[in-house]
Design a protein around this motif. Structure first.
Motif, PDB file in Angstrom:
ATOM      1  N   ALA A 179      -0.668   4.880  -5.318  1.00  0.00           N
ATOM      2  CA  ALA A 179      -0.143   4.692  -3.973  1.00  0.00           C
ATOM      3  C   ALA A 179       1.353   4.421  -4.096  1.00  0.00           C
ATOM      4  O   ALA A 179       1.890   4.294  -5.201  1.00  0.00           O
ATOM      5  CB  ALA A 179      -0.849   3.516  -3.294  1.00  0.00           C
ATOM      6  N   LYS A 203      -4.150   9.680   4.850  1.00  0.00           N
ATOM      7  CA  LYS A 203      -4.068   8.586   3.889  1.00  0.00           C
ATOM      8  C   LYS A 203      -5.398   8.373   3.188  1.00  0.00           C
ATOM      9  O   LYS A 203      -6.435   8.203   3.820  1.00  0.00           O
ATOM     10  CB  LYS A 203      -3.644   7.291   4.594  1.00  0.00           C
ATOM     11  N   PRO A 205      -7.014   5.824   0.165  1.00  0.00           N
ATOM     12  CA  PRO A 205      -6.679   4.584  -0.554  1.00  0.00           C
ATOM     13  C   PRO A 205      -6.271   4.858  -2.003  1.00  0.00           C
ATOM     14  O   PRO A 205      -6.923   5.620  -2.712  1.00  0.00           O
ATOM     15  CB  PRO A 205      -7.991   3.792  -0.496  1.00  0.00           C
TER      16      PRO A 205
END
Length: 255
Positions: A179, A203, A205
């Motif tokens: 990320a 998005k 994770p």
């Protein structure tokens, strides 16, 4: 000259439409072949690139998730079957390579009782120092290549690192999964090429979006997205960004 081969730009989910193999990169320098990540079937992809398993000198694992490592046992098995020379040691670099390799050998105990019985050549293990955000990888026989491992942010249960290679006046970053984090900026900053994860427009994770990858392109001369999930038009998404290059699997980049 440094040569990169983008073995695979895909992710965990198979993408037959775009012919994307799992995330893996080959770097050639100092007459050595350095493999970054070993997804399932990586030895077949190496064959498509004109290499044998025994041509690999170093394996760098960004982390131990299956889409980056499930081909490791197959790759080492091929080295064993084809009688890799005892004069050609293999070096594996990761958060804890020896422990990880022993763990994936357990299901094959009836065939191989130990790493020693699996191989007739030496495997050198280089564990990354997880106490540091940036760790130097030294003492592995690459005299003209400076390598650092940068701690990234992907999973709470798996340590994750990106690697930075500096050789022949060129700086190359390969991220693995991550990320957005400060470590990623440090890894990419000032590089000539960054092979950077870019999973989706949405998005997910522990991963970068296309929007975040665009922001990361500010820190490198050329960003090559990989770890791409199916379901979005990658070329269309990046067509207005001159320093983002959407590579095909098995494409070579020479520096």
């Amino acid at each position: 000259m440094v040569e990169l081969t983008i073995l695979g730009t895909g992710a965990w989910i198979a993408d037959a439409k775009n012919k994307r193999f799992g995330p893996s990169v080959l770097l050639k320098n100092e007459g050595k072949n350095i493999l970054v990540d070993a997804p399932g079937g990586v030895n077949y992809q190496l064959a498509h690139a004109g290499l044998l398993a025994n041509d690999i000198d170093y394996i760098f694992l960004t982390h131990h998730h299956p889409d980056h490592t499930s081909g490791l046992i197959q790759l080492i098995g091929e080295m064993y079957i084809t009688r890799r020379s005892a004069k050609s040691p293999l070096t594996i670099v990761s958060p804890d390579p020896e422990r990880f390799l022993r763990s994936i050998l357990r299901p094959y105990k009836s065939t191989f009782d130990s790493i020693g019985k699996l191989t007739n050549f030496r495997i050198n293990f280089k564990k990354i120092d997880n106490a540091e955000k940036i760790s130097k990888i030294a003492g592995i026989g690459l005299k003209k290549t400076a390598i650092t491992a940068h701690k990234l942010s992907h999973s709470k249960t798996n340590e994750d690192y990106g690697y930075r290679f500096e050789c022949d006046g060129k700086k190359i970053a390969i991220t693995g999964d991550t990320a957005y984090c400060e470590g990623l900026i440090a890894l990419l900053s000032g590089t000539d090429v960054a092979i950077c994860e870019c999973s989706h427009v949405q998005k997910l994770p522990g991963h970068l979006t296309a929007y975040e990858a665009k922001a990361m392109s500010l820190f490198t001369k050329k960003l090559v997205p990989y770890h791409i999930y199916p379901g979005w038009d990658v070329k269309k998404e990046f067509r207005e960004f001159e320093n983002i290059y959407v590579a095909k699997d098995l494409e070579k980049i020479r520096l």
